[in-house]
Write a protein that holds these residues in place. Structure first.
Motif, PDB file in Angstrom:
ATOM      1  N   GLU A  31      74.353  24.479  39.313  1.00  0.00           N
ATOM      2  CA  GLU A  31      74.588  24.003  37.846  1.00  0.00           C
ATOM      3  C   GLU A  31      73.420  22.803  37.583  1.00  0.00           C
ATOM      4  N   THR A  76      74.648  20.947  30.261  1.00  0.00           N
ATOM      5  CA  THR A  76      74.933  21.665  31.371  1.00  0.00           C
ATOM      6  C   THR A  76      75.117  23.056  31.391  1.00  0.00           C
ATOM      7  N   THR A  77      74.534  23.847  32.192  1.00  0.00           N
ATOM      8  CA  THR A  77      74.757  25.407  32.580  1.00  0.00           C
ATOM      9  C   THR A  77      75.968  25.631  33.117  1.00  0.00           C
ATOM     10  N   THR A  78      76.452  26.657  32.594  1.00  0.00           N
ATOM     11  CA  THR A  78      77.866  27.206  33.194  1.00  0.00           C
ATOM     12  C   THR A  78      77.671  28.573  34.159  1.00  0.00           C
TER      13      THR A  78
END
Length: 354
Positions: A31, A76-78
């Motif tokens: 992440e 943020t990435t998931t």
């Protein structure tokens, strides 16, 4: 072979195919997150448009959070994120939003063929007044220079505080950065705009693609109109001598040379009093002269004698009286006396004939 190899060119209108889930089916391993601070005056606008930001980023499976207490934005990435470059685009989006770029323009960064560049100009000029003047030169009168630059580079440009935010294709961003840095180096943006206009016209001709454009581009020479001011006091270096300068005479040496050293105390005091009195007398004399200046009459101008009236043309009063009498006899619109007599004679002749 003697023939020159042909250069490969990208066909007009060609676009790279979009990155899909099939290109990266397993997603990302870790992440990633980026955060940026924003100034207080942007808080109200960001609060208003934040749902739109979240919606735009959710299409790329990126989460966005707004912290109003700390004054920061975080992306943020998931687990669902498949595009590894999506987080970089999201980072640029929040950077642009923090730099006063409106959401309608900033959201374009999520497209594949659009990039952004934030140029820091605050530290390029030392004096604050000069910096403000050059930054204003970049905008131009009523924003005309900035508008011309936007049309030539196909970029959106936002001048805000100590930074210039640009958003558009890579080729345009390169030109924008050059113009902005040159403007801060005291090169007027109009010169670069002229060059860009010529380049745009040249790019339309397919024959000139493989040729150098140096002969078509204008060459601007810098002119130093103001000459350097020479200082009033010029320090001229004296010739070097190995000997030190002679020792200056002390007060006792001067008194010995003049003979004052051998005088008694009473005589010395008397001489000092005489010198003071002489100075006072000179001062009184000068002061009196200054006061007397006010009583000195100014020089009178010489009296100019009036010229006698010229008696060359004598007025004939009798002739004027005659004219006045004749004018009184005449009626307005009536014929002269001679013409009346002639008419009467003609009428009598006609009667006799009858």
């Amino acid at each position: 072979t003697g023939d020159e190899p042909e250069l490969l060119t990208v066909p007009d209108g060609w676009k790279e195919p979009p990155f899909t889930r099939e290109d990266n089916p397993k997603g990302l391993l870790e992440e990633s997150s980026f955060a940026t601070l924003f100034p207080k005056y942007r808080e109200a606008y960001l609060k208003e448009c934040w749902p739109l930001v979240q919606k735009a980023l959710s299409e790329h499976y990126v989460n966005a959070t707004l912290d109003l207490i700390e004054g920061s934005m975080t992306v943020t990435t998931t687990k669902k994120t498949f595009d590894p470059y999506a987080i970089i685009r999201a980072r640029d989006l929040i950077k642009l939003l923090a730099r006063s770029v409106p959401f309608e323009q900033a959201v374009r960064i999520l497209q594949d063929d659009i990039a952004c560049d934030i140029i820091k100009i605050g530290s390029l000029v030392r004096k604050r007044d000069t910096f403000i003047k050059r930054r204003g030169r970049l905008l131009g009168p009523k924003g005309s220079t900035l508008k011309a630059l936007e049309l030539l580079t196909n970029c959106y440009i936002m001048v805000q505080g100590n930074t210039v935010s640009a958003l558009g294709p890579f080729s345009g961003l390169k030109e924008v950065r050059k113009v902005v840095l040159d403007t801060m180096k005291n090169i007027h943006p109009i010169y670069n705009i002229k060059t860009l206009m010529i380049k745009r016209e040249l790019s339309k001709d397919p024959e000139l693609r493989s040729q150098s454009w140096e002969r078509f581009l204008p060459k601007f020479k810098r002119k130093n109109l103001k000459k350097r001011k020479e200082p009033k006091k010029k320090n001229t270096k004296k010739e070097y001598t190995p000997f030190p300068p002679p020792q200056p005479e002390s007060q006792i040496d001067k008194e010995l040379a003049s003979g004052e050293y051998f005088l008694k105390e009473r005589q010395k005091k008397r001489k000092q009093v005489q010198e003071i009195k002489a100075k006072q007398a000179d001062a009184v004399k000068k002061r009196q002269e200054e006061r007397n200046k006010a009583f000195i009459p100014p020089k009178e101008k010489p009296v100019v004698k009036a010229k006698k009236a010229s008696t060359e043309k004598k007025i004939d009063i009798e002739a004027i009286k005659e004219k006045v009498k004749n004018a009184k006899k005449k009626k307005l619109g009536a014929l002269p006396v001679e013409e009346v007599k002639l008419k009467m004679a003609a009428d009598e002749k006609k009667k006799k004939k009858k």
